[in-house]
Design a protein around this motif. Structure first.
Motif, PDB file in Angstrom:
ATOM      1  N   TYR A  66      -2.180  -2.464  -5.706  1.00  0.00           N
ATOM      2  CA  TYR A  66      -2.588  -0.952  -5.576  1.00  0.00           C
ATOM      3  C   TYR A  66      -1.779  -0.059  -5.877  1.00  0.00           C
ATOM      4  CZ  TYR A  66      -6.435  -3.254  -3.063  1.00  0.00           C
ATOM      5  OH  TYR A  66      -7.589  -4.248  -2.587  1.00  0.00           O
ATOM      6  N   LEU A  67      -2.088   0.894  -6.678  1.00  0.00           N
ATOM      7  CA  LEU A  67      -1.142   1.945  -6.849  1.00  0.00           C
ATOM      8  C   LEU A  67      -0.897   3.029  -6.108  1.00  0.00           C
ATOM      9  CD1 LEU A  67      -2.430   2.497 -10.728  1.00  0.00           C
ATOM     10  CD2 LEU A  67      -0.807   0.968  -9.763  1.00  0.00           C
ATOM     11  N   TYR A  68      -1.901   3.148  -5.271  1.00  0.00           N
ATOM     12  CA  TYR A  68      -1.749   4.215  -4.079  1.00  0.00           C
ATOM     13  C   TYR A  68      -2.769   3.952  -3.074  1.00  0.00           C
ATOM     14  CZ  TYR A  68      -1.773   8.979  -1.660  1.00  0.00           C
ATOM     15  OH  TYR A  68      -1.939   9.762  -0.839  1.00  0.00           O
ATOM     16  N   GLY A  69      -2.286   4.050  -1.873  1.00  0.00           N
ATOM     17  CA  GLY A  69      -3.172   4.252  -0.583  1.00  0.00           C
ATOM     18  C   GLY A  69      -4.050   3.213  -0.239  1.00  0.00           C
ATOM     19  N   GLY A  70      -3.803   1.924  -0.926  1.00  0.00           N
ATOM     20  CA  GLY A  70      -4.299   0.548  -0.752  1.00  0.00           C
ATOM     21  C   GLY A  70      -6.096   0.654  -1.238  1.00  0.00           C
ATOM     22  N   TRP A  71      -5.959   1.523  -2.207  1.00  0.00           N
ATOM     23  CA  TRP A  71      -7.415   1.790  -3.045  1.00  0.00           C
ATOM     24  C   TRP A  71      -7.227   2.137  -4.285  1.00  0.00           C
ATOM     25  CZ3 TRP A  71      -8.874   6.261  -5.172  1.00  0.00           C
ATOM     26  CH2 TRP A  71      -8.012   7.632  -4.944  1.00  0.00           C
ATOM     27  N   LEU A  72      -6.280   2.848  -4.947  1.00  0.00           N
ATOM     28  CA  LEU A  72      -6.309   3.327  -6.115  1.00  0.00           C
ATOM     29  C   LEU A  72      -5.768   2.116  -7.213  1.00  0.00           C
ATOM     30  CD1 LEU A  72      -6.487   5.722  -8.216  1.00  0.00           C
ATOM     31  CD2 LEU A  72      -4.154   6.249  -7.831  1.00  0.00           C
ATOM     32  N   THR A  73      -6.334   1.712  -8.025  1.00  0.00           N
ATOM     33  CA  THR A  73      -6.026   0.614  -9.016  1.00  0.00           C
ATOM     34  C   THR A  73      -5.814   1.135 -10.756  1.00  0.00           C
ATOM     35  OG1 THR A  73      -8.209   0.132  -9.927  1.00  0.00           O
ATOM     36  CG2 THR A  73      -7.571  -0.915  -7.637  1.00  0.00           C
ATOM     37  N   MET A  74      -5.079   0.451 -11.304  1.00  0.00           N
ATOM     38  CA  MET A  74      -5.044   0.855 -12.733  1.00  0.00           C
ATOM     39  C   MET A  74      -6.125   0.895 -13.461  1.00  0.00           C
ATOM     40  SD  MET A  74      -2.920   1.592 -15.124  1.00  0.00           S
ATOM     41  CE  MET A  74      -1.172   1.041 -14.684  1.00  0.00           C
ATOM     42  N   GLY A  75      -7.153   0.190 -13.309  1.00  0.00           N
ATOM     43  CA  GLY A  75      -8.561   0.233 -13.727  1.00  0.00           C
ATOM     44  C   GLY A  75      -9.070   1.615 -13.707  1.00  0.00           C
ATOM     45  N   MET A  76      -9.012   1.883 -12.326  1.00  0.00           N
ATOM     46  CA  MET A  76      -9.375   3.581 -12.151  1.00  0.00           C
ATOM     47  C   MET A  76      -8.746   4.676 -12.984  1.00  0.00           C
ATOM     48  SD  MET A  76      -9.691   3.431  -8.066  1.00  0.00           S
ATOM     49  CE  MET A  76     -11.157   2.220  -6.927  1.00  0.00           C
ATOM     50  N   VAL A  77      -7.542   4.483 -12.852  1.00  0.00           N
ATOM     51  CA  VAL A  77      -6.574   5.535 -13.542  1.00  0.00           C
ATOM     52  C   VAL A  77      -6.968   5.587 -15.066  1.00  0.00           C
ATOM     53  CG1 VAL A  77      -4.049   5.961 -14.238  1.00  0.00           C
ATOM     54  CG2 VAL A  77      -4.683   5.161 -12.034  1.00  0.00           C
ATOM     55  N   LEU A  78      -7.072   4.398 -15.503  1.00  0.00           N
ATOM     56  CA  LEU A  78      -7.593   4.339 -17.155  1.00  0.00           C
ATOM     57  C   LEU A  78      -8.861   4.828 -17.477  1.00  0.00           C
ATOM     58  CD1 LEU A  78      -5.693   1.026 -18.078  1.00  0.00           C
ATOM     59  CD2 LEU A  78      -5.042   3.104 -18.413  1.00  0.00           C
ATOM     60  N   SER A  79      -9.684   4.750 -16.376  1.00  0.00           N
ATOM     61  CA  SER A  79     -11.027   5.067 -16.663  1.00  0.00           C
ATOM     62  C   SER A  79     -11.412   6.724 -16.310  1.00  0.00           C
ATOM     63  CB  SER A  79     -11.835   4.427 -15.553  1.00  0.00           C
ATOM     64  OG  SER A  79     -12.097   2.882 -15.969  1.00  0.00           O
ATOM     65  N   VAL A  80     -10.482   7.382 -15.382  1.00  0.00           N
ATOM     66  CA  VAL A  80     -10.827   8.739 -15.255  1.00  0.00           C
ATOM     67  C   VAL A  80     -10.857   9.420 -16.615  1.00  0.00           C
ATOM     68  CG1 VAL A  80      -9.741  10.725 -14.177  1.00  0.00           C
ATOM     69  CG2 VAL A  80     -10.049   8.646 -12.984  1.00  0.00           C
ATOM     70  N   PRO A  81      -9.907   9.365 -17.449  1.00  0.00           N
ATOM     71  CA  PRO A  81      -9.926  10.257 -18.722  1.00  0.00           C
ATOM     72  C   PRO A  81     -11.246   9.691 -19.495  1.00  0.00           C
ATOM     73  CG  PRO A  81      -7.635   9.220 -18.452  1.00  0.00           C
ATOM     74  CD  PRO A  81      -8.630   8.593 -17.296  1.00  0.00           C
ATOM     75  N   MET A  82     -11.800   8.517 -19.561  1.00  0.00           N
ATOM     76  CA  MET A  82     -12.924   8.279 -20.281  1.00  0.00           C
ATOM     77  C   MET A  82     -14.081   9.206 -19.456  1.00  0.00           C
ATOM     78  SD  MET A  82     -12.855   4.084 -20.147  1.00  0.00           S
ATOM     79  CE  MET A  82     -14.121   3.919 -21.318  1.00  0.00           C
ATOM     80  N   VAL A  83     -14.235   9.196 -18.494  1.00  0.00           N
ATOM     81  CA  VAL A  83     -15.177   9.985 -17.815  1.00  0.00           C
ATOM     82  C   VAL A  83     -15.362  11.407 -18.179  1.00  0.00           C
ATOM     83  CG1 VAL A  83     -16.170  10.909 -15.735  1.00  0.00           C
ATOM     84  CG2 VAL A  83     -15.364   8.782 -15.737  1.00  0.00           C
ATOM     85  N   LEU A  84     -14.075  12.016 -18.371  1.00  0.00           N
ATOM     86  CA  LEU A  84     -13.708  13.455 -18.792  1.00  0.00           C
ATOM     87  C   LEU A  84     -14.123  13.574 -20.435  1.00  0.00           C
ATOM     88  CD1 LEU A  84     -10.674  14.206 -16.826  1.00  0.00           C
ATOM     89  CD2 LEU A  84     -13.008  14.897 -16.210  1.00  0.00           C
ATOM     90  N   VAL A  85     -13.570  12.778 -21.285  1.00  0.00           N
ATOM     91  CA  VAL A  85     -13.741  12.471 -22.325  1.00  0.00           C
ATOM     92  C   VAL A  85     -15.368  12.538 -22.999  1.00  0.00           C
ATOM     93  CG1 VAL A  85     -13.582  11.654 -24.771  1.00  0.00           C
ATOM     94  CG2 VAL A  85     -11.320  12.149 -23.086  1.00  0.00           C
ATOM     95  N   GLY A  86     -16.002  11.583 -22.161  1.00  0.00           N
ATOM     96  CA  GLY A  86     -17.340  11.320 -22.476  1.00  0.00           C
ATOM     97  C   GLY A  86     -18.183  12.483 -22.059  1.00  0.00           C
TER      98      GLY A  86
END
Length: 283
Positions: A247-267
């Motif tokens: 986990y990257l932060y707080g026992g819940w944040l993962t690399m998959g989440m981090v890489l997917s957030v820009p996708m949501v915004l661009v989409g």
């Protein structure tokens, strides 16, 4: 974060399907590789069907010919494979490949990143579209329309390979994976196959055939990018993060989440900015 050992009971037994379909001499054909091949071939066939239907496009004019897609399929395959492999190395396990550079070529051991494959395919699309004077956004739309089927197939093969399994759980449909230790786990690969594959393909098909959204360049591509990002973020709450990253932060944040957030915004940006040129010209 320590894991709680759960009862080694699974409501659904792991099927134990051999990851190797057949072996011919030194050649072994894996379900994983077949998933990629079948996904690319389906997207190629489906894209040709879409560009062969003028009514789906603005001014009844498809942005490319079916023969253009015949030429593009090899570009797409290279973009998926090279981008997926390079993306995994850079995003998920860079230290390992620096220490053991020859492992880069051991693709039969797995190690592909969707986000890297997407970037590789986008680069291939841009280069190909410019070389043929095709609208890049329409190229994105036509490719995105068929991609979910391949995503669903590959996630199914992840399940067969007993890899990328979920976090420990006590849900009645949990599974004890052969490589997942003595834990009942979420079959997160099947969650992804359903959301990123079946559901996403159905939504895009409805928008294409009933909403006529191919008439609005980048709407379908933007919808795919946004909904994939949202689906991936959701499933990451059930999926075990890669062991080398955790986990990257707080026992819940993962690399998959981090890489997917820009996708949501661009989409979302693509969706909101998409316009039908027929409406703009008052037709």
């Amino acid at each position: 974060m320590s894991e709680i050992l759960l009862p080694t009971f699974a409501a659904i037994a792991f099927p134990n399907i051999d990851p190797v379909i057949f072996t011919l001499g030194p050649l072994s054909v894996h379900w994983y590789g077949l998933g990629y091949v079948a996904g690319i071939l389906f997207a190629w066939w489906y894209a040709k069907k879409l560009v062969s239907n003028p009514r789906l496009w603005a001014n009844n004019t498809p942005p490319m010919k079916p023969t253009d897609l015949d030429d593009f399929v090899m570009w797409a395959a290279l973009g998926v494979v090279l981008g997926g492999r390079i993306g995994y190395i850079l995003f998920y396990d860079f230290a390992r490949y620096i220490a053991h550079p020859l492992d880069v070529f051991k693709v039969w051991e797995g190690g592909m990143s969707f986000h890297g494959g997407m970037l590789g395919t986008i680069l291939a699309m841009v280069l190909f579209a410019r070389s043929r004077r095709i609208n890049v956004y329409s190229m994105l739309d036509i490719v995105a329309a068929g991609v979910p089927v391949g995503l669903g197939l590959v996630r199914m093969t992840n399940f067969i390979n007993s890899e990328l399994w979920g976090r420990p759980t006590d849900v009645p449909w949990g599974i004890v994976f052969p490589t997942g230790g003595p834990f009942v786990r979420h079959p997160s690969q099947l969650y992804e196959a359903a959301l990123e594959g079946l559901v996403l393909f159905a939504i895009l098909a409805i928008l294409i055939f009933y909403g006529r959204k191919l008439k609005c360049p980048r709407f379908i591509g933007g919808t795919f990018v946004m909904l994939y990002g949202l689906s991936r973020i959701f499933v990451e709450f059930f999926r075990e993060p890669d062991a080398q990253l955790g986990y990257l932060y707080g026992g819940w944040l993962t690399m998959g989440m981090v890489l997917s957030v820009p996708m949501v915004l661009v989409g979302l940006t693509f969706i909101l900015s998409a316009r039908n040129p027929e409406v703009a010209t008052g037709r």
